[in-house]
Structures are given as structure tokens and as C-alpha cells.
Design a protein around this motif. Structure first.
Motif, mmCIF file in Angstrom:
data_model
loop_
_atom_site.group_PDB
_atom_site.id
_atom_site.type_symbol
_atom_site.label_atom_id
_atom_site.label_comp_id
_atom_site.label_asym_id
_atom_site.label_seq_id
_atom_site.Cartn_x
_atom_site.Cartn_y
_atom_site.Cartn_z
ATOM 1 N N GLY A 118 0.801 -1.140 -0.025
ATOM 2 C CA GLY A 118 0.020 0.009 -0.043
ATOM 3 C C GLY A 118 0.733 1.432 -0.031
ATOM 4 O O GLY A 118 0.201 2.501 0.058
ATOM 5 N N GLU A 119 2.147 1.129 0.072
ATOM 6 C CA GLU A 119 3.063 2.313 0.148
ATOM 7 C C GLU A 119 3.076 3.224 -1.653
ATOM 8 O O GLU A 119 3.127 2.370 -2.305
ATOM 9 C CB GLU A 119 4.507 1.930 0.527
ATOM 10 N N PRO A 120 3.068 4.404 -1.492
ATOM 11 C CA PRO A 120 2.917 5.009 -2.690
ATOM 12 C C PRO A 120 4.301 4.944 -3.251
ATOM 13 O O PRO A 120 5.382 4.370 -2.693
ATOM 14 C CB PRO A 120 2.671 6.399 -2.276
ATOM 15 N N MET A 121 4.912 5.331 -4.334
ATOM 16 C CA MET A 121 5.765 5.342 -5.080
ATOM 17 C C MET A 121 6.850 6.037 -4.164
ATOM 18 O O MET A 121 6.708 7.129 -3.523
ATOM 19 C CB MET A 121 5.893 6.198 -6.478
ATOM 20 N N ARG A 122 8.157 5.597 -3.962
ATOM 21 C CA ARG A 122 9.107 6.291 -3.331
ATOM 22 C C ARG A 122 10.262 7.036 -4.007
ATOM 23 O O ARG A 122 11.363 6.715 -4.173
ATOM 24 C CB ARG A 122 9.924 4.948 -2.426
ATOM 25 N N VAL A 123 9.722 7.773 -4.688
ATOM 26 C CA VAL A 123 10.384 8.812 -5.587
ATOM 27 C C VAL A 123 10.111 10.202 -5.458
ATOM 28 O O VAL A 123 8.977 10.410 -5.246
ATOM 29 C CB VAL A 123 10.186 8.404 -7.163
ATOM 30 N N GLN A 124 11.038 10.963 -4.931
ATOM 31 C CA GLN A 124 10.728 12.468 -4.776
ATOM 32 C C GLN A 124 10.240 13.215 -5.963
ATOM 33 O O GLN A 124 10.461 12.901 -7.142
ATOM 34 C CB GLN A 124 11.938 13.037 -4.436
ATOM 35 N N SER A 163 10.435 15.991 -7.649
ATOM 36 C CA SER A 163 11.041 16.615 -8.681
ATOM 37 C C SER A 163 11.658 15.386 -9.700
ATOM 38 O O SER A 163 12.109 15.748 -10.641
ATOM 39 C CB SER A 163 12.120 17.460 -8.282
ATOM 40 N N ARG A 164 11.823 14.200 -9.319
ATOM 41 C CA ARG A 164 12.254 13.122 -10.066
ATOM 42 C C ARG A 164 11.429 12.408 -10.655
ATOM 43 O O ARG A 164 11.693 11.444 -11.329
ATOM 44 C CB ARG A 164 13.331 12.545 -9.060
ATOM 45 N N ALA A 165 10.065 12.588 -10.210
ATOM 46 C CA ALA A 165 9.087 11.345 -10.642
ATOM 47 C C ALA A 165 9.020 11.920 -12.327
ATOM 48 O O ALA A 165 9.011 13.134 -12.707
ATOM 49 C CB ALA A 165 7.822 11.783 -9.993
ATOM 50 N N ARG A 166 8.592 10.875 -13.258
ATOM 51 C CA ARG A 166 8.475 11.174 -14.553
ATOM 52 C C ARG A 166 7.068 11.953 -14.746
ATOM 53 O O ARG A 166 6.046 11.593 -14.158
ATOM 54 C CB ARG A 166 8.234 9.529 -15.089
ATOM 55 N N ARG A 167 7.238 12.787 -15.690
ATOM 56 C CA ARG A 167 6.026 13.501 -16.016
ATOM 57 C C ARG A 167 5.754 13.044 -17.400
ATOM 58 O O ARG A 167 6.480 12.836 -18.265
ATOM 59 C CB ARG A 167 6.338 15.176 -15.966
ATOM 60 N N PRO A 168 4.473 12.896 -17.553
ATOM 61 C CA PRO A 168 3.887 12.577 -18.856
ATOM 62 C C PRO A 168 4.255 13.465 -19.921
ATOM 63 O O PRO A 168 4.163 14.810 -19.873
ATOM 64 C CB PRO A 168 2.505 12.463 -18.772
#
Length: 359
Positions: A341-347, A349-354
Motif C-alpha cells: 500500500g505504500e506510494p511510489m518512493r520517488v521524490q 522533482s524526479r518523478a516522471r512527468r507525462p
């Protein structure tokens, strides 16, 4: 506490409540700026013995060891760099005497260890002889290491805030706890923060207690959006007080009451009353001043263990937050395995933007 010298070996032996504790190299400087030696550190812990023992008794405890003392440029070893001057000791040393008790615990990785679980002031003094300045007890009793019996609320000032901001938030923590039928015991962290301890019934898992703390923090953030943040990512916190909910994750600990913090002026984490908290400063409490305070006022957390609150109201709040606002879990520390149930563990500003053409 009585002592005897062993001049031939440069050591002294202290009688701590009937147990002989050998202190090697007692004249070694530990806080040179304050003129404090190893023996002064050991004698400090003995002077506040009933208080620190109440904070540590029968709890698996990680030792933060500074065997060379605190000096300019000294640094703590990390998971990525083990070349520091100080280190965390999670497993009981092999040379521990038979009167040093332990508790068997399991880390998030699944590995296990036997950690020291102090049951006497002599054990604390023995750990101090190893260079232990800060004690990090788990929020569990060694008889049931899977069920926390304390909530520890860590009010952590972020850049642009300081101790005064944490103190400003603290009464709101007290009020909100009261609304849930709970009571907290505050203390200074020994640094810039404020800690609030809440004794709870040992009926829940680490995951459930962490979820309760997240719910509490989110409600506090909702009421004080300009002063409190629950964002795990530093880039999103702003100049606010971060309620560090991951201090309730397994193997995450807070410096105990009466622990010494590794700063040149030898500050200590001090239990305080709610009504005196607005008037204190972390520098008020150090190795030289705390023994006199302890003799005068005793342990401000002495009655903490006499209480145990239920967390059902907080778990109900978490359920409402999930249904009404779609609030799920928050990220765990980076060294944890991925949790259900944990969300993505990516800050962010580094998360991929579509891309513009993505759907």
C-alpha cells in the motif's frame, strides 16, 4: 556510587548500586570545550540514573558511541560511509558482562539481533564507558518486541524554523491528543526539536501505530497548514515543523530522555512540564546543569509508565481520511523493503512527468 582506582591500568572501578563497573581511561577528554572527561560523562548518567533507566528499562536499545569523544570535525559513520569517528551499535558487544541483559529484535530486512535492554543504572554506566552518549531505545518492551507501547511524536524544525517554532506547535499537539482521550509527556530533543511521548496499550503492530501517527499528523497539518507539514520529501516541506511519522516505523528510534547529544556544549534531552516548555531553551540543559535539576525536580516523566491509552480513535480517523479524502499510506524510509500500500518512493522533482502526447 563509590569508586576505586586501578592506577596500574589507568582505570577506576565504580560501585553502581552494588555492581562494579570498570571505567577505562577515565581522564580522556570527551567534550574538551566544556572540560568534560569520560568519567564526568559516566558520573552524569549515574546522577540522573533513575530518570534514564525509566526511559530505557527493558527496551532494546541502540547505542550511539563516540569513543573518541566530541571534537571539531568528528562525524558519525553512516550506512554509506563507515569511516566516521562515531557509530551506532545495534548488537550487544561480545565482551559484555553477564549482567547486561538483551532483547532479540527483527530489523525491517528480516535480519535479527540481540540488543542491549538496560535493567539497571550499572548497565547504563557500562555503556557510557564504551563511549555511548546517546541511547536510542525502541518503543517496545523486550517481553513483546512486536507491539509498541509508546507513540513518539517528533516535531522536527525545517530550514527557516527553529526550537521556538516547535514549541509553538507543541500545545496544539497537546490539545489534539486530549480530543482523542490521550495525554503526552514533552521533552526537548537536545537539539532544535521537541518530542512528545504518549504511552499506549501494547496491542497493535508497528504498521498500525505508524498509521495512527500519520492520521494524527494529517489532522494537525489540516489545522495548522502554515506551520506543520507531513511531507516526507524535504523539497515540499517549506519553512514548517515536520511531524516525522516514520519515527514510528520498525527500527526507527528517538534519543531517550537524559541522553547526551554530540555537540560541543554537551546538551541533553530534558523532560519538561507543558507549562515550562514555552520558557526553556535547549541550551538550558546539559551535562553540568541537569544533575542539579534532577535533584531539585526529579523525573518529569516519572508517571508516564502508569498510563496506557488506546489508539482506536486515531485508527478510526485514519479510516475516515482514507474514505473521505482518499488519503492512503506515506513513504517509508529509503532502506525499507517496499511495503504493502505504500506510494511510489520517488521524490516529486524526479518523478516522471507525462510527455505531451501521452494519454
Amino acid at each position: 556510587m563509590a569508586g576505586s582506582k586501578d592506577a596500574s591500568r589507568g582505570a577506576v572501578t565504580l560501585d553502581v548500586d552494588g555492581i562494579e563497573v570498570r571505567i577505562s581511561n577515565p581522564e580522556k577528554p570527551y567534550f574538551a570545550d566544556r572540560g568534560l572527561r569520560k568519567i564526568d560523562v559516566v558520573e552524569y548518567f549515574v546522577a540522573v540514573g533513575p530518570g534514564i533507566l525509566a526511559a530505557l528499562r527493558d527496551r532494546p536499545t541502540t547505542l550511539e558511541r563516540w569513543p573518541g569523544g566530541v571534537f571539531e570535525g568528528a562525524r558519525l559513520s553512516t550506512r554509506m560511509d563507515n569511516t566516521g569517528d562515531a557509530f551506532y551499535q545495534k548488537r550487544v558487544p561480545k565482551n559484555a558482562p553477564p549482567w547486561v541483559p538483551t532483547a532479540h529484535i527483527t530489523f525491517p530486512s528480516g535480519r535479527t539481533a540481540d540488543e542491549i535492554a538496560p535493567d539497571s543504572v550499572a548497565v547504563v554506566a557500562w555503556c557510557a564507558n564504551l563511549g555511548t552518549l546517546t541511547f536510542h531505545p525502541w518503543p517496545v518492551d523486550k517481553t513483546d518486541v512486536e507491539s509498541p507501547n509508546q507513540i513518539r511524536i517528533d516535531l522536527d524544525p525545517q530550514p527557516g524554523t527553529d526550537f521556538a517554532d516547535a514549541v509553538w506547535v507543541a500545545p496544539h499537539v497537546r490539545q489534539l491528543l486530549g480530543e482523542f482521550g490521550m495525554r503526552g509527556w514533552p521533552k526537548t530533543s537536545g537539539g532544535r526539536g521537541v518530542h512528545v511521548y504518549v504511552p499506549i496499550q501494547p496491542r497493535w503492530t508497528f504498521t498500525e501505530v505508524r498509521r495512527a501517527v500519520i492520521a494524527f499528523g494529517r489532522e494537525l497539518e489540516r489545522r495548522l497548514p502554515d506551520r506543520v507539514t507531513m511531507s516526507w520529501w524535504k523539497e515540499e516541506r517549506g519553512s514548517k515543523i515536520f511531524l516525522d511519522y516514520n519515527q514510528m516505523a520498525r527500527d526507527r528510534t528517538i534519543a531517550s530522555a537524559y541522553s547526551i547529544r554530540p555537540k560541543p556544549h554537551a546538551p541533553v534531552s530534558a523532560p519538561v512540564d507543558w507549562d515550562e516548555l514555552p520558557d526553556v531553551h535547549p541550551t538550558d540543559f546539559d551535562v553540568r546543569t541537569m544533575p542539579a535539576r534532577f535533584r531539585e525536580v526529579g523525573d518529569k516523566h516519572a508517571d508516564l509508565a502508569e498510563h496506557a491509552f488506546g489508539i482506536e480513535p486515531l485508527l478510526e480517523l485514519a479510516d475516515r481520511q482514507a474514505v473521505d479524502d482518499g488519503m492512503g499510506d506515506l513513504p517509508y524510509p529509503p532502506d525499507y523493503p517496499k511495503m504493502p500500500g505504500e506510494p511510489m518512493r520517488v521524490q516529486p522533482s524526479r518523478a516522471r512527468r507525462p510527455a505531451s502526447g501521452d494519454t
